[in-house]
Design a protein around this motif. Sequence first.
Motif, PDB file in Angstrom:
ATOM      1  N   ASN A  63      46.150  30.226  34.336  1.00  0.00           N
ATOM      2  CA  ASN A  63      44.669  30.630  33.174  1.00  0.00           C
ATOM      3  C   ASN A  63      44.923  29.500  32.093  1.00  0.00           C
ATOM      4  O   ASN A  63      42.947  29.625  31.701  1.00  0.00           O
ATOM      5  N   LEU A  68      41.740  30.137  29.754  1.00  0.00           N
ATOM      6  CA  LEU A  68      41.450  31.340  29.373  1.00  0.00           C
ATOM      7  C   LEU A  68      42.412  31.121  28.255  1.00  0.00           C
ATOM      8  O   LEU A  68      42.747  32.215  27.148  1.00  0.00           O
ATOM      9  N   PHE A 103      39.901  37.477  41.342  1.00  0.00           N
ATOM     10  CA  PHE A 103      41.032  38.496  40.619  1.00  0.00           C
ATOM     11  C   PHE A 103      41.830  38.765  41.821  1.00  0.00           C
ATOM     12  O   PHE A 103      40.746  39.944  42.652  1.00  0.00           O
ATOM     13  N   ASN A 107      38.799  42.767  39.095  1.00  0.00           N
ATOM     14  CA  ASN A 107      37.631  43.339  38.055  1.00  0.00           C
ATOM     15  C   ASN A 107      36.320  42.852  38.190  1.00  0.00           C
ATOM     16  O   ASN A 107      35.490  42.193  37.124  1.00  0.00           O
ATOM     17  N   ILE A 109      33.507  45.393  36.574  1.00  0.00           N
ATOM     18  CA  ILE A 109      33.044  46.274  35.858  1.00  0.00           C
ATOM     19  C   ILE A 109      32.240  47.329  36.734  1.00  0.00           C
ATOM     20  O   ILE A 109      31.237  47.796  37.870  1.00  0.00           O
ATOM     21  N   ARG A 168      30.536  37.477  42.227  1.00  0.00           N
ATOM     22  CA  ARG A 168      30.189  36.323  41.025  1.00  0.00           C
ATOM     23  C   ARG A 168      30.127  35.257  40.535  1.00  0.00           C
ATOM     24  O   ARG A 168      29.808  34.985  39.737  1.00  0.00           O
TER      25      ARG A 168
ATOM     26  N   ARG B 339      38.972  46.013  29.976  1.00  0.00           N
ATOM     27  CA  ARG B 339      39.740  45.324  30.784  1.00  0.00           C
ATOM     28  C   ARG B 339      38.185  44.781  30.682  1.00  0.00           C
ATOM     29  O   ARG B 339      38.169  43.729  30.782  1.00  0.00           O
ATOM     30  N   ILE B 343      36.985  40.957  31.591  1.00  0.00           N
ATOM     31  CA  ILE B 343      36.395  40.006  32.396  1.00  0.00           C
ATOM     32  C   ILE B 343      35.275  39.527  32.137  1.00  0.00           C
ATOM     33  O   ILE B 343      34.640  38.484  32.275  1.00  0.00           O
ATOM     34  N   PRO B 426      41.334  37.540  25.611  1.00  0.00           N
ATOM     35  CA  PRO B 426      40.898  37.554  26.578  1.00  0.00           C
ATOM     36  C   PRO B 426      42.002  37.981  28.505  1.00  0.00           C
ATOM     37  O   PRO B 426      41.702  38.984  29.169  1.00  0.00           O
ATOM     38  N   ILE B 427      43.077  37.196  27.999  1.00  0.00           N
ATOM     39  CA  ILE B 427      44.541  37.736  29.533  1.00  0.00           C
ATOM     40  C   ILE B 427      45.183  38.898  28.971  1.00  0.00           C
ATOM     41  O   ILE B 427      44.878  39.519  29.952  1.00  0.00           O
ATOM     42  N   LEU B 430      42.530  41.404  30.092  1.00  0.00           N
ATOM     43  CA  LEU B 430      42.438  41.283  31.186  1.00  0.00           C
ATOM     44  C   LEU B 430      43.443  42.306  32.153  1.00  0.00           C
ATOM     45  O   LEU B 430      43.327  43.031  33.110  1.00  0.00           O
ATOM     46  N   ARG B 431      44.412  41.872  31.841  1.00  0.00           N
ATOM     47  CA  ARG B 431      45.617  42.921  31.898  1.00  0.00           C
ATOM     48  C   ARG B 431      46.124  43.857  32.095  1.00  0.00           C
ATOM     49  O   ARG B 431      46.386  44.882  32.819  1.00  0.00           O
TER      50      ARG B 431
END
Lengths: 237, 433
Positions: A63, A68, A103, A107, A109, A168, B339, B343, B426-427, B430-431
Amino acid sequence: MTPPSATGAPGPAALLAFEQVSKVYAMGDNRVHALRDVSFTVAPGEFCAVMGASGSGKSTLLNIMGCLDRPDAGRYTLDGRDVGALDDTRLSRLRLRRLGFIFQSFNLIPQLSVERNIELPLFYLGWDSAHSRARARELAARVGLDARLTHRPSELSGGQQQRVAIARALANDPAIILADEPTGNLDSATGEQILGLLQTLNGDGRTIIMVTHETDVGRYANHHIHMRDGRIARETP
Amino acid sequence: MTPAPPDPQRFVPRLHAVGRNIRLGIENLWLHKLRSLLTMLGIVFGVGSVIAMLSVGEGASRDALNRIRRLGSHNIILSSVKPIDESQDSQRRRTAAYGLTYDDVRRIREGIPSVRRLAPAKLLRKPARVGRRTMEIRLAGVTPDWFDLVRRERIAGRLLTAEDEGGVKNAAVLTEHVARTLLAAGAILGRHVGVDGQFLEVVGIIRGEPERGGGLQTPDRANDVYAPLAFVRTRFGDVDMQMKAGEYSREEVELHQCIVEIDRIEHVEPAAAAIGRMLAETHKHDDTRIQVPLALLREARETKRTFNIVLGSIACISLLVGGIGIMNIMLASVTERTREIGIRRAIGATRRHIVLQFITETIVLSTIGGLLGIGLGLLIPWLITRLAGLPTVITAWSVALSLVISVGVGLVFGIYPAARAARLDPIRALRHE
Ligand SMILES: Nc1ncnc2c1ncn2[C@@H]1O[C@H](COP(=O)(O)OP(=O)(O)OP(=O)(O)O)[C@@H](O)[C@H]1O
Ligand SMILES: [Mg+2]
């Protein structure tokens, strides 16, 4: 890209560098040291595998590498730039221009079609729809999914979904692809295909950083980092 | 295998992103059709009320203006009304005498300097006949000035003149409707109409405007026949016999109506007050009525205000409740789509991108609600006109205003959910499961 800064201790070859990076999570009274004084560098074009037991800090490391998250202590430089000093918008731009994520849980959409999932980074890059569509098709073809463009993610198998995610991740033409256990949710045969795809991308000159806790997956990599309790236990070469 | 890098030439900023966000918003709302529809209801009713409110207000003022234009802004209309306080017995036995008199008219003409012209009228219900065709008409005995004061359009022939009046001629002007009913085709002018044993020669035809909104007793009806006042007075007298509920009723009324023209508009209301005082002196019973068309404007304003208060509060409450409903749904949507937000952030969306996406979606929701509300807003005034008989006018600007309000509601109530979405880490996003 930007040359490494003068203060950057690692050699000029480094694409990204960790210097004494620590990350601490405060959980009520006790503090969890997810990373403790981690230092290493990754050169352009490497296929780097980050391995270790569950809870050893692999995802935390990824991360931070993926912009992130920021280190609590130490320095993380990407393209010679100190990521810790960048604000949220700059971090977003850096992710948009330089990085691609894959991931474990794909992930994608769910309400968007395969094509529109692949187009997402291009939307944020400001591409118009005609060009992004053309590029999404080209990328879908590259991962062997050109016949599934209008499908929803839920209509695809796990392996197919992961290939969409790879397409992507490639849309913005990133220098670095970060993958957190990309084969974790796939059977071994499908996992092999995905790893093969990553290896091809690496062959094209892209830097791949992959988290895995399966040792045999690590054999695709040419740089191994073994984590234990937030520290690097072993690094090869 | 090397893909082309993003070409700056292809960079089409903001505007195209707005278009995509709108499309995305519509798609997401379409995924939850029923939920979106229910969420919109508040806006639908709010916007509907806004349009209805404005249409009633506009209708009332336009109607008032129309009536004023028709009745003349400089005019005061006096009419005779049968007093209600007279005892039943006297009414049955004797002739009921009430209303405006020739004397009243004379005193008004002489006593009030701002009066320019007076148009007294006798109005009698009579059967009329031409050959074998008959109809109930209202015979209006009027002076030549009357046509001038009420400004009615002449279709054929001529209007009544001073010679008709002075010579007590049997000339008659018909409304279009009467002419058509009695003398269907062929030559109309010069024919004779039989009214209660008298013969009137048709000299002209005028347009008979249908009465709108009711209430005002002007000699302004579709089935009017106009004749010189002197003629009507001498041939028919002041006593009128009518068959009513099996009994004859006798009424003695000199004049049924009088239009008073005042020289300047600012003198109208004071003159009306003076006439009122003058009539109160000589009329023991409350047997006359004074109407000032100019005062209709005030009435219209009253109507407007009542509707503004009622519909305005409905609109405000609906819009507030609707807005809160929208905010609530959008907050739920942000949680559901945590989520997705994670993303998008990982891919490189900035907080600003996320804010724009969710604000746009909220505005799309409220605007669609607004469009439905405009549909409702077109229906309500129609119903008001049909059921309550109130005139309504829908203006383009009220529709535009409603759209602005809808967008505004979306914007105001969308900011908080959008900000919540953008603030997500964001993290963690995402989880999120
Ligand atoms: N947001 C957080 N809040 C608190 N503690 C956290 C958080 N994220 C991670 N940790 C802790 O940090 C440590 C490292 O977590 P990390 O997710 O990096 O492990 P990992 O090596 O990826 O494990 P796995 O193989 O199970 O994914 C763990 O002890 C974890 O509990
Ligand atoms: Mg992990």
